[in-house]
Motif scaffolding. Structure first.
Motif, short mmCIF file in Angstrom:
data_model
loop_
_atom_site.label_atom_id
_atom_site.label_comp_id
_atom_site.label_asym_id
_atom_site.label_seq_id
_atom_site.Cartn_x
_atom_site.Cartn_y
_atom_site.Cartn_z
N ARG A 44 46.95 14.12 -17.28
CA ARG A 44 47.62 13.16 -16.36
C ARG A 44 48.16 13.91 -15.15
NH1 ARG A 44 52.77 10.85 -15.86
NH2 ARG A 44 52.69 8.64 -15.77
N THR A 45 48.63 15.16 -15.24
CA THR A 45 49.24 15.86 -14.09
C THR A 45 48.15 15.92 -12.69
OG1 THR A 45 48.60 18.12 -15.10
CG2 THR A 45 50.79 17.21 -15.33
N GLN A 48 48.82 12.82 -10.91
CA GLN A 48 49.88 12.79 -10.08
C GLN A 48 49.76 13.53 -8.98
OE1 GLN A 48 53.11 11.43 -10.79
NE2 GLN A 48 53.02 11.87 -8.52
N ASN A 98 42.18 7.07 -18.47
CA ASN A 98 42.45 7.47 -17.10
C ASN A 98 42.99 6.28 -16.31
OD1 ASN A 98 41.88 10.02 -17.82
ND2 ASN A 98 39.73 10.17 -16.79
N SER A 101 46.57 5.82 -16.97
CA SER A 101 47.12 6.88 -16.62
C SER A 101 47.64 6.74 -15.06
CB SER A 101 46.65 8.28 -16.96
OG SER A 101 46.63 8.55 -18.23
#
Length: 422
Positions: A44-45, A48, A98, A101
């Protein structure tokens, strides 16, 4: 001596550049996300950090909108924005994890706001159009088969972005976005979209090679929607119709199908679309039966109706059903035979008559019968026998350019010597 490069991070065993901070790193991620295994194992990072780049680059766009002189310095930012959208677009392909997320990071809202900013830039740059298209593709992919994402796209994009895209004709170029938003539209909004689709297909400029795959996807959406909901038009036969807008949306689906099947690039796909021909014949039979009631909205009318009359809603519907049957049977023997098996030929012949509610009805009957009988002796024999049994009007057949000739014990349907009376 230059400082050593930081070691690459790992994406479940796949090497990726890190940290994600420049165009080269984004491009590497975009390429990695072309593979399903990389999409499924992405942390997930990653998303971001892509979002952070997108936000930073979008600030340059905001500045250029306030200060036009800054437009000349947008090239690098537009490149980053484009690659962010490409990366996110690829990450969402057939990967609900995805999609979720990225959605939960509020990336959709950032993307929609940025796309709306694009329209305020007073610049004609290919790089801007590329960023615009990639942004739409991202919205389409994140919404694909994901109801939660569809709701968020709809919440952020309607009505402002939707209306903007309609006007600029970019909306139709993103089939996944069209599918996602169509599911959330009101019937009135669907009619507006379908009108736009008709204008594009029937316009003076033919579909380009790039347009065809996109419109094949639209054809799937329209045909599927028609098969599922076409009986909604029968609500108009009720004494007090409950939802004219739903019926109008269904009628407009038929209009779009008529135009799509008139396009050779789309015809073949629709000729084999599951259940479409059967549903059209079934609906024609129901409409024809309803028309036997003189008070029905579908009853033949020999007088022009007043402006605003409810019957204007259904005007041309029967004609277009027959037109669509004719298109679906064009040089397609399987469909010709299917219409015969479903007793569609007597139904079509019986539909020919004076009806001001259905302009050019006779012409479309002629067209359909010709396509049904072309190189099809079985259908020709059926019509010839109908004429002998008094079930087909000889004068009507002559009007269509046909006549029945008896050769020994066999009846032959052949072209009349004179010109068909259209």
């Amino acid at each position: 001596m230059a400082a050593p490069r930081p070691p690459p991070a790992r994406l479940s065993g796949v090497m990726v550049p890190a940290p994600i901070q420049d165009l080269e790193a984004l491009r590497a991620l975009t390429a990695l996300f072309k593979e399903q295994r990389n999409r499924e194992t992405a942390p997930r990072t990653i998303f971001q950090r892509v979002l952070d780049i997108l936000k930073k680059a979008s600030r340059a766009v905001e500045l250029a909108c306030r200060e036009p002189a800054q437009v000349d310095h947008l090239a690098a930012s537009l490149q980053l924005i484009t690659e962010c959208f490409r990366c996110l677009r690829n990450a969402c392909i057939e990967c609900s994890v995805n999609q979720n997320s990225i959605r939960n990071l509020d990336t959709i809202g950032v993307a929609v706001d940025l796309i709306l900013l694009f329209r305020e830039l007073r610049v004609e740059q290919e790089s801007l159009l590329t960023a615009f298209r990639c942004g739409l593709q991202f919205l389409g992919n994140i919404a694909s088969r994901n109801e939660a994402s569809q709701r968020v796209v709809w919440m952020h994009a309607f009505p402002e972005l939707f209306l903007f895209l309609i006007i600029t004709d970019h909306f139709l170029k993103s089939p996944e976005l069209v599918k996602a938003m169509y599911a959330k539209m009101s019937n009135q909004e669907r009619v507006a979209l379908l009108d736009l689709t008709i204008a594009k297909i029937a316009g003076e400029e033919p579909l380009t090679k790039d347009d065809v795959p996109v419109f094949l996807s639209h054809a799937e959406l329209v045909a599927g929607a028609f098969v599922d909901q076409c009986r909604a038009v029968l609500n108009l036969t009720a004494e007090q119709p409950t939802d004219d807008e739903e019926a109008l949306a269904t009628i407009r689906l038929l209009d779009v199908l008529c135009e799509m099947t008139a396009n050779t690039d789309l015809l073949g796909y629709l000729q084999v679309f599951p259940g479409l021909l059967e549903r059209v014949i079934d609906l024609l039979r129901l409409i024809h039966a309803a028309g036997s009631d003189s008070t029905s909205i579908f009853s033949p009318c020999a007088s022009v109706k007043a402006e605003g009359d409810i019957t204007n809603v259904a005007e041309g519907f029967k004609s277009h059903l027959i037109r669509l049957i004719g298109n679906l049977c064009y040089k397609n023997k399987e469909n010709q035979d299917k219409v015969n098996e479903l007793d569609g030929i007597p139904l079509i012949l019986d539909s020919c008559g004076i009806d001001d509610s259905n302009p050019f009805l006779t012409q479309w009957v002629v067209y359909a019968i010709r396509n049904l009988t072309e190189d099809n002796s079985r259908n020709q024999d059926l019509i010839a026998k109908m004429e002998e049994q008094g079930l087909a009007d000889p004068s009507l057949l002559k009007k269509m350019g046909f006549e029945v000739e008896k050769r020994g014990d066999k009846l032959i349907l052949k072209s009349a010597s004179d010109t068909p009376q259209l």
